[in-house]
Scaffold this motif. Sequence first.
Motif, PDB file in Angstrom:
ATOM      1  N   LYS A 276       0.766  -1.232  -0.046  1.00 26.10           N
ATOM      2  CA  LYS A 276      -0.006  -0.043  -0.082  1.00 26.10           C
ATOM      3  C   LYS A 276       0.890   1.335  -0.090  1.00 26.10           C
ATOM      4  CE  LYS A 276      -3.905   1.981   2.625  1.00 26.10           C
ATOM      5  NZ  LYS A 276      -4.865   1.982   3.813  1.00 26.10           N
ATOM      6  N   GLU A 277       2.065   1.404   0.904  1.00 25.43           N
ATOM      7  CA  GLU A 277       2.913   2.317   1.034  1.00 25.43           C
ATOM      8  C   GLU A 277       3.502   2.632  -0.656  1.00 25.43           C
ATOM      9  OE1 GLU A 277       3.632   4.764   3.331  1.00 25.43           O
ATOM     10  OE2 GLU A 277       1.691   3.796   4.164  1.00 25.43           O
ATOM     11  N   ILE A 278       4.172   1.561  -0.960  1.00 25.07           N
ATOM     12  CA  ILE A 278       4.593   1.624  -2.225  1.00 25.07           C
ATOM     13  C   ILE A 278       3.527   2.347  -3.165  1.00 25.07           C
ATOM     14  CG2 ILE A 278       5.760   0.163  -4.459  1.00 25.07           C
ATOM     15  CD1 ILE A 278       6.858  -1.836  -2.201  1.00 25.07           C
ATOM     16  N   ARG A 279       2.479   1.519  -3.345  1.00 27.39           N
ATOM     17  CA  ARG A 279       1.548   2.253  -4.525  1.00 27.39           C
ATOM     18  C   ARG A 279       1.257   3.791  -4.357  1.00 27.39           C
ATOM     19  NH1 ARG A 279       3.566  -0.411  -7.584  1.00 27.39           N
ATOM     20  NH2 ARG A 279       2.716  -2.354  -8.222  1.00 27.39           N
ATOM     21  N   LYS A 280       1.481   4.212  -3.397  1.00 27.55           N
ATOM     22  CA  LYS A 280       1.245   5.680  -3.224  1.00 27.55           C
ATOM     23  C   LYS A 280       2.136   6.608  -4.092  1.00 27.55           C
ATOM     24  CE  LYS A 280      -0.486   5.589   1.848  1.00 27.55           C
ATOM     25  NZ  LYS A 280      -0.070   6.137   2.992  1.00 27.55           N
ATOM     26  N   THR A 281       3.305   6.124  -4.543  1.00 25.35           N
ATOM     27  CA  THR A 281       4.277   7.037  -5.110  1.00 25.35           C
ATOM     28  C   THR A 281       4.615   6.024  -6.163  1.00 25.35           C
ATOM     29  OG1 THR A 281       6.066   6.147  -3.694  1.00 25.35           O
ATOM     30  CG2 THR A 281       4.856   8.062  -3.174  1.00 25.35           C
ATOM     31  N   SER A 282       4.723   5.060  -6.500  1.00 30.75           N
ATOM     32  CA  SER A 282       5.480   4.124  -7.454  1.00 30.75           C
ATOM     33  C   SER A 282       4.662   3.163  -8.159  1.00 30.75           C
ATOM     34  CB  SER A 282       6.579   3.543  -6.775  1.00 30.75           C
ATOM     35  OG  SER A 282       7.424   2.649  -7.783  1.00 30.75           O
ATOM     36  N   SER A 283       4.806   2.756  -9.355  1.00 29.98           N
ATOM     37  CA  SER A 283       4.215   1.838 -10.407  1.00 29.98           C
ATOM     38  C   SER A 283       5.285   0.550 -10.302  1.00 29.98           C
ATOM     39  CB  SER A 283       3.633   2.271 -11.652  1.00 29.98           C
ATOM     40  OG  SER A 283       4.743   2.709 -12.245  1.00 29.98           O
ATOM     41  N   ILE A 284       6.159   0.528  -9.829  1.00 27.66           N
ATOM     42  CA  ILE A 284       7.051  -0.733  -9.778  1.00 27.66           C
ATOM     43  C   ILE A 284       6.369  -2.097  -9.660  1.00 27.66           C
ATOM     44  CG2 ILE A 284       7.664  -0.690  -7.148  1.00 27.66           C
ATOM     45  CD1 ILE A 284      10.535  -1.648  -7.921  1.00 27.66           C
ATOM     46  N   PRO A 285       6.542  -3.032 -10.556  1.00 31.31           N
ATOM     47  CA  PRO A 285       5.852  -4.326 -10.551  1.00 31.31           C
ATOM     48  C   PRO A 285       6.239  -5.110  -9.182  1.00 31.31           C
ATOM     49  CG  PRO A 285       7.165  -4.095 -12.672  1.00 31.31           C
ATOM     50  CD  PRO A 285       7.456  -2.888 -11.837  1.00 31.31           C
TER      51      PRO A 285
ATOM     52  N   ALA B  14      -0.646  -5.074  -6.280  1.00 34.32           N
ATOM     53  CA  ALA B  14       0.107  -6.206  -6.345  1.00 34.32           C
ATOM     54  C   ALA B  14      -0.257  -6.544  -7.882  1.00 34.32           C
ATOM     55  CB  ALA B  14       0.167  -7.292  -5.550  1.00 34.32           C
ATOM     56  N   ASP B  15       0.924  -6.937  -8.660  1.00 33.73           N
ATOM     57  CA  ASP B  15       0.687  -7.524  -9.996  1.00 33.73           C
ATOM     58  C   ASP B  15       0.400  -8.951 -10.153  1.00 33.73           C
ATOM     59  OD1 ASP B  15       1.378  -4.896 -11.822  1.00 33.73           O
ATOM     60  OD2 ASP B  15       2.711  -5.032 -10.214  1.00 33.73           O
TER      61      ASP B  15
ATOM     62  N   SER C 237       0.052   6.121 -21.895  1.00 32.68           N
ATOM     63  CA  SER C 237       1.242   5.921 -22.347  1.00 32.68           C
ATOM     64  C   SER C 237       1.705   4.692 -22.036  1.00 32.68           C
ATOM     65  CB  SER C 237       2.137   6.988 -22.227  1.00 32.68           C
ATOM     66  OG  SER C 237       3.786   6.659 -22.679  1.00 32.68           O
ATOM     67  N   ILE C 238       1.863   3.412 -22.787  1.00 31.21           N
ATOM     68  CA  ILE C 238       2.395   2.257 -22.715  1.00 31.21           C
ATOM     69  C   ILE C 238       3.914   2.197 -22.480  1.00 31.21           C
ATOM     70  CG2 ILE C 238       2.405   1.266 -24.934  1.00 31.21           C
ATOM     71  CD1 ILE C 238       1.112  -0.577 -21.911  1.00 31.21           C
ATOM     72  N   LYS C 239       4.525   3.173 -23.434  1.00 30.73           N
ATOM     73  CA  LYS C 239       5.839   3.281 -23.275  1.00 30.73           C
ATOM     74  C   LYS C 239       6.411   3.800 -22.173  1.00 30.73           C
ATOM     75  CE  LYS C 239       9.717   4.847 -26.430  1.00 30.73           C
ATOM     76  NZ  LYS C 239      10.175   5.649 -27.597  1.00 30.73           N
ATOM     77  N   LYS C 240       5.957   4.530 -21.651  1.00 30.34           N
ATOM     78  CA  LYS C 240       6.328   5.351 -20.244  1.00 30.34           C
ATOM     79  C   LYS C 240       5.506   4.383 -19.069  1.00 30.34           C
ATOM     80  CE  LYS C 240       6.885  10.112 -22.041  1.00 30.34           C
ATOM     81  NZ  LYS C 240       6.300  11.420 -21.972  1.00 30.34           N
ATOM     82  N   TYR C 241       4.426   3.807 -19.318  1.00 30.90           N
ATOM     83  CA  TYR C 241       3.913   2.998 -18.389  1.00 30.90           C
ATOM     84  C   TYR C 241       3.296   4.003 -17.365  1.00 30.90           C
ATOM     85  CZ  TYR C 241       3.978  -1.853 -18.919  1.00 30.90           C
ATOM     86  OH  TYR C 241       3.938  -3.213 -19.652  1.00 30.90           O
TER      87      TYR C 241
ATOM     88  N   VAL D 144      -0.234  13.319 -13.697  1.00 24.59           N
ATOM     89  CA  VAL D 144      -0.023  11.852 -13.529  1.00 24.59           C
ATOM     90  C   VAL D 144      -0.794  11.034 -12.497  1.00 24.59           C
ATOM     91  CG1 VAL D 144       1.861   9.927 -13.082  1.00 24.59           C
ATOM     92  CG2 VAL D 144       2.474  12.159 -14.333  1.00 24.59           C
ATOM     93  N   ILE D 145      -1.417  10.066 -12.976  1.00 25.65           N
ATOM     94  CA  ILE D 145      -2.268   9.048 -12.067  1.00 25.65           C
ATOM     95  C   ILE D 145      -1.427   7.997 -11.639  1.00 25.65           C
ATOM     96  CG2 ILE D 145      -4.527   7.806 -11.845  1.00 25.65           C
ATOM     97  CD1 ILE D 145      -4.936  10.690 -12.385  1.00 25.65           C
ATOM     98  N   ILE D 146      -1.201   7.710 -10.488  1.00 24.45           N
ATOM     99  CA  ILE D 146      -0.168   6.545 -10.031  1.00 24.45           C
ATOM    100  C   ILE D 146      -0.935   5.229 -10.476  1.00 24.45           C
ATOM    101  CG2 ILE D 146       0.868   5.373  -8.194  1.00 24.45           C
ATOM    102  CD1 ILE D 146       2.291   8.072  -8.849  1.00 24.45           C
ATOM    103  N   SER D 147      -0.397   4.501 -11.349  1.00 21.48           N
ATOM    104  CA  SER D 147      -1.149   3.138 -11.669  1.00 21.48           C
ATOM    105  C   SER D 147      -0.256   2.186 -11.709  1.00 21.48           C
ATOM    106  CB  SER D 147      -1.625   3.420 -13.040  1.00 21.48           C
ATOM    107  OG  SER D 147      -2.763   4.631 -13.118  1.00 21.48           O
ATOM    108  N   THR D 148      -0.595   1.028 -11.529  1.00 20.43           N
ATOM    109  CA  THR D 148       0.259  -0.366 -11.449  1.00 20.43           C
ATOM    110  C   THR D 148       0.496  -0.762 -13.029  1.00 20.43           C
ATOM    111  OG1 THR D 148      -1.388  -1.794 -11.394  1.00 20.43           O
ATOM    112  CG2 THR D 148      -0.501  -0.920  -9.211  1.00 20.43           C
TER     113      THR D 148
END
Length: 230
Positions: free
Chosen positions: A68-77, A98-99, A142-146, A154-158
Amino acid sequence: MNNKETILICDDDPVVHESLKIYLNNEGFEFISIFNGDDALEELERSNPALVVLDIMMPGKNGLEVCKEIRKTSSIPIIMLTAKGEEIDRILGLELGADDYIVKPFSPREVVARIKAVRRRVVESSEEGKSSTLNFGSLEISIKKYQVKYDGKVIISTPKEVEILYLMASNIGQVFSREQILDRVWGYDFYGDTRTVDTHIRRIRAKLPQEGTNWSLQTVYGVGYKFEVE
């Protein structure tokens, strides 16, 4: 120059780290070992791993809280490790962003295969050509930039949320069943069920405006979902 990708493993069991380290090194990955949730969040501020493998049951902050904390700022898998039979944890993990998830006990080869599959899809999608960015008024995908933007923000998205939205927006009006979305987005044998798709669609809708736009992400009851433009 070192071009190896780094995988961050967060699990309080040293045996997990030792078993995965061998296989990850053999596949050309670097490896960061973290044993609790608080240290994982600190490490993510210092380094830039390609993917996080995150155990749910840990002392201190558990894996769900860390996700939950990671998803506040990052879309890392993120791939979650869950105990056998703990379905509620798997569902919560997916709802938190989570992915994918892997059930313990697992084969290290399975974990590495999942990591490679997730990374391969990210790389392949980021290398797509002319149609890598879609625009619908204030919505930009943008799929290139995810990356998803609305009204310039920017909308924080997984990664999976971006892939689902891009897939559907690339095929305006086409109805996708849950099984088709699983096959097209996950791209490998997924051991969960179709509720995974519902969870991701719900998260996408929660992040984007549902009124005052010329597009909509619609439910086709009994079938699946579609992206429509007026």
